[in-house]
Design an enzyme around this catalytic site. Structure first.
Site, PDB file in Angstrom:
ATOM      1  N   SER A 124       0.844  -1.202   0.000  1.00 23.99           N
ATOM      2  CA  SER A 124       0.000   0.000   0.000  1.00 23.99           C
ATOM      3  C   SER A 124       0.873   1.243   0.000  1.00 23.99           C
ATOM      4  O   SER A 124       1.970   1.246   0.572  1.00 23.99           O
ATOM      5  CB  SER A 124      -0.852  -0.023   1.262  1.00 23.99           C
ATOM      6  OG  SER A 124      -1.282   1.273   1.585  1.00 23.99           O
ATOM      7  N   GLU A 126       0.535   3.529   1.842  1.00 21.38           N
ATOM      8  CA  GLU A 126       0.718   3.926   3.240  1.00 21.38           C
ATOM      9  C   GLU A 126       2.117   3.570   3.741  1.00 21.38           C
ATOM     10  O   GLU A 126       2.543   4.070   4.772  1.00 21.38           O
ATOM     11  CB  GLU A 126      -0.339   3.273   4.132  1.00 21.38           C
ATOM     12  CG  GLU A 126      -1.727   3.877   3.980  1.00 21.38           C
ATOM     13  CD  GLU A 126      -1.853   5.298   4.535  1.00 21.38           C
ATOM     14  OE1 GLU A 126      -1.076   5.666   5.430  1.00 21.38           O
ATOM     15  OE2 GLU A 126      -2.715   6.039   4.049  1.00 21.38           O
ATOM     16  N   TYR A 148      -1.035   0.594  10.384  1.00 22.83           N
ATOM     17  CA  TYR A 148      -1.349  -0.125   9.142  1.00 22.83           C
ATOM     18  C   TYR A 148      -0.164  -0.054   8.168  1.00 22.83           C
ATOM     19  O   TYR A 148       0.265  -1.064   7.613  1.00 22.83           O
ATOM     20  CB  TYR A 148      -2.612   0.489   8.517  1.00 22.83           C
ATOM     21  CG  TYR A 148      -2.914  -0.003   7.131  1.00 22.83           C
ATOM     22  CD1 TYR A 148      -3.401  -1.290   6.910  1.00 22.83           C
ATOM     23  CD2 TYR A 148      -2.716   0.828   6.021  1.00 22.83           C
ATOM     24  CE1 TYR A 148      -3.676  -1.736   5.623  1.00 22.83           C
ATOM     25  CE2 TYR A 148      -2.994   0.389   4.740  1.00 22.83           C
ATOM     26  CZ  TYR A 148      -3.473  -0.894   4.546  1.00 22.83           C
ATOM     27  OH  TYR A 148      -3.740  -1.330   3.276  1.00 22.83           O
TER      28      TYR A 148
HETATM   29  P1  GDP Z   1      -7.546   6.822   2.922  1.00 23.45           P
HETATM   30  O1  GDP Z   1      -7.181   7.766   4.019  1.00 23.45           O
HETATM   31  O2  GDP Z   1      -6.715   7.030   1.709  1.00 23.45           O
HETATM   32  O3  GDP Z   1      -7.594   5.402   3.368  1.00 23.45           O
HETATM   33  O4  GDP Z   1      -9.012   7.157   2.378  1.00 23.45           O
HETATM   34  P2  GDP Z   1     -10.235   8.042   2.876  1.00 23.45           P
HETATM   35  O5  GDP Z   1     -11.215   7.982   1.772  1.00 23.45           O
HETATM   36  O6  GDP Z   1     -10.712   7.604   4.228  1.00 23.45           O
HETATM   37  O7  GDP Z   1      -9.654   9.536   3.015  1.00 23.45           O
HETATM   38  C1  GDP Z   1      -9.128  10.236   1.935  1.00 23.45           C
HETATM   39  C2  GDP Z   1      -8.849  11.682   2.322  1.00 23.45           C
HETATM   40  O8  GDP Z   1     -10.075  12.394   2.407  1.00 23.45           O
HETATM   41  C3  GDP Z   1      -8.144  11.886   3.671  1.00 23.45           C
HETATM   42  O9  GDP Z   1      -7.071  12.776   3.456  1.00 23.45           O
HETATM   43  C4  GDP Z   1      -9.184  12.548   4.562  1.00 23.45           C
HETATM   44  O10 GDP Z   1      -8.626  13.501   5.465  1.00 23.45           O
HETATM   45  C5  GDP Z   1     -10.043  13.261   3.524  1.00 23.45           C
HETATM   46  N1  GDP Z   1     -11.415  13.490   3.981  1.00 23.45           N
HETATM   47  C6  GDP Z   1     -12.064  14.672   3.989  1.00 23.45           C
HETATM   48  N2  GDP Z   1     -13.303  14.532   4.486  1.00 23.45           N
HETATM   49  C7  GDP Z   1     -13.457  13.217   4.787  1.00 23.45           C
HETATM   50  C8  GDP Z   1     -14.548  12.472   5.316  1.00 23.45           C
HETATM   51  O11 GDP Z   1     -15.615  12.986   5.603  1.00 23.45           O
HETATM   52  N3  GDP Z   1     -14.333  11.120   5.480  1.00 23.45           N
HETATM   53  C9  GDP Z   1     -13.135  10.517   5.149  1.00 23.45           C
HETATM   54  N4  GDP Z   1     -13.003   9.189   5.301  1.00 23.45           N
HETATM   55  N5  GDP Z   1     -12.096  11.218   4.643  1.00 23.45           N
HETATM   56  C10 GDP Z   1     -12.256  12.554   4.475  1.00 23.45           C
END
Ligand code: GDP
Length: 322
Positions: A124, A126, A148
């Site tokens: 990933s 990450e 993770y």
């Molecule tokens: P991941 O962090 O790549 O696993 O995927 P996410 O979809 O959870 O988040 C992607 C990005 O979207 C992150 O940088 C979050 O800070 C941003 N983000 C902004 N608003 C939201 C929200 O309401 N929910 C989530 N999950 N992420 C958000």
């Protein structure tokens, strides 16, 4: 001769798309599923009569040895993990058990029971955490910033080590965020397309989001699983970045999704600090030069097409079944 593939994480987004792809290609598929009192098989319910479910658990070495021994797969795709970053802070040890040590157990099972099997490990982005460079390449240093990412870095290096030490055919695909209509709504892409469709249908009237300036490299999960399969069709095992190669902000995503529905996002979206992340990775974006040059892979769907596809699907699903 019919090729046999074992998939872990079959019930997840990637597992279900990979199973569909391999079925089209004529594979016999075994899906490793861990016993649980609640069922989570909805993503693969349409494939039940075409795949064989085998019972095992990444926490249990002997169950993995039995599965690999019994199935004798030509290809093994390890897509299983505890993959939700915020949860990895709440359950760091369990995340390591599945995401890190689970891979050790799987590699050991392959080494002992089917050493000529080709192995795909789902790495990933990450693992890069706060990278020194952007875009990242296969040579960028790993600096994971959450449990993770740390677990994925361990799994990545174990796969590379088994390749070097035991000559196993192990490949790591370093995927960036990849989305689809099968993605959970806790992830921002699906949260936005789903809620926008609900607003369009009068089922919701607002969308609360966190950091609108956060940027991600998003690609379509169907494109990503195609890259996984292509990696195992090579003569020599190697590691590749699987990404779109471009970033977009949450703001662009929300604007694009609402535009698809003829709505102005600013009428519905508000920022809620509860959805802010304490520690955002800087500019995670993959360089896809190597996979393009060596495998001839590139994403088939653009960002705009992916948003449209997901909004359409959410709208249809909600209209059929509000
Ligand atoms: P991941 O962090 O790549 O696993 O995927 P996410 O979809 O959870 O988040 C992607 C990005 O979207 C992150 O940088 C979050 O800070 C941003 N983000 C902004 N608003 C939201 C929200 O309401 N929910 C989530 N999950 N992420 C958000």
């Amino acid at each position: 001769m019919t090729k046999k593939a074992l998939i872990t994480g079959l019930t997840g987004q990637d597992g279900s798309y990979l199973a569909e792809l391999l079925l089209e290609k004529g594979y016999q598929i075994y899906g490793l599923v861990r016993r649980s009192s609640t069922s989570n098989l909805e993503r693969i319910s349409h494939l039940f009569n075409q795949i064989q479910i085998v019972s095992g658990d990444l926490l249990d070495q002997s169950s993995l040895m039995d599965v690999v021994n019994d199935c004798q797969p030509d290809e093994i795709y390890n897509l299983a993990s505890q993959s939700y970053v915020p949860l990895s802070w709440k359950q760091p040890a369990l995340t390591a058990e599945y995401t890190a040590l689970g891979v050790s157990r799987l590699l050991e099972s392959i080494r002992r029971c089917k050493p000529d099997a080709k192995f795909y490990q789902a790495s990933s982005s990450e693992v890069f955490g706060q990278p020194d460079e952007s875009p990242q390449t296969e040579r960028t240093a790993f600096r994971p910033r959450n449990p993770y990412g740390v677990a994925k870095a361990y799994a990545h290096w174990m796969t590379v080590n088994y390749r070097q030490q035991y000559k196993l055919f192990g490949c790591c695909g370093i995927t960036y965020t990849h989305e689809s209509p099968r993605r959970g709504t806790e992830f921002v892409f699906r949260k936005i397309t789903r809620t926008a469709a609900m607003i369009k249908l009068g089922l919701a009237n607002e969308l609360k989001l966190g950091n609108l300036d956060a940027r991600r490299d998003w690609c379509y999960a169907k494109d990503a699983v195609c890259a996984m399969w292509m990696m195992l069709q090579q003569e020599k095992p190697d590691d590749y970045i699987i990404a779109s190669g471009e970033t977009h902000s949450v703001r662009e995503l929300v604007e694009c999704a609402f535009n698809c529905l003829g709505l102005d996002w600013q009428d519905y979206v508000s920022v809620d600090p509860a959805f802010y992340r304490p520690d955002e990775p800087v500019q995670l974006v993959g360089c896809i030069y190597k996979i393009k040059a060596q495998l001839g892979w590139k994403p088939q769907y653009s960002f705009q097409q992916l948003v449209e596809l997901m909004v359409d699907r959410d709208l249809k699903e909600l209209s059929d079944n509000p």
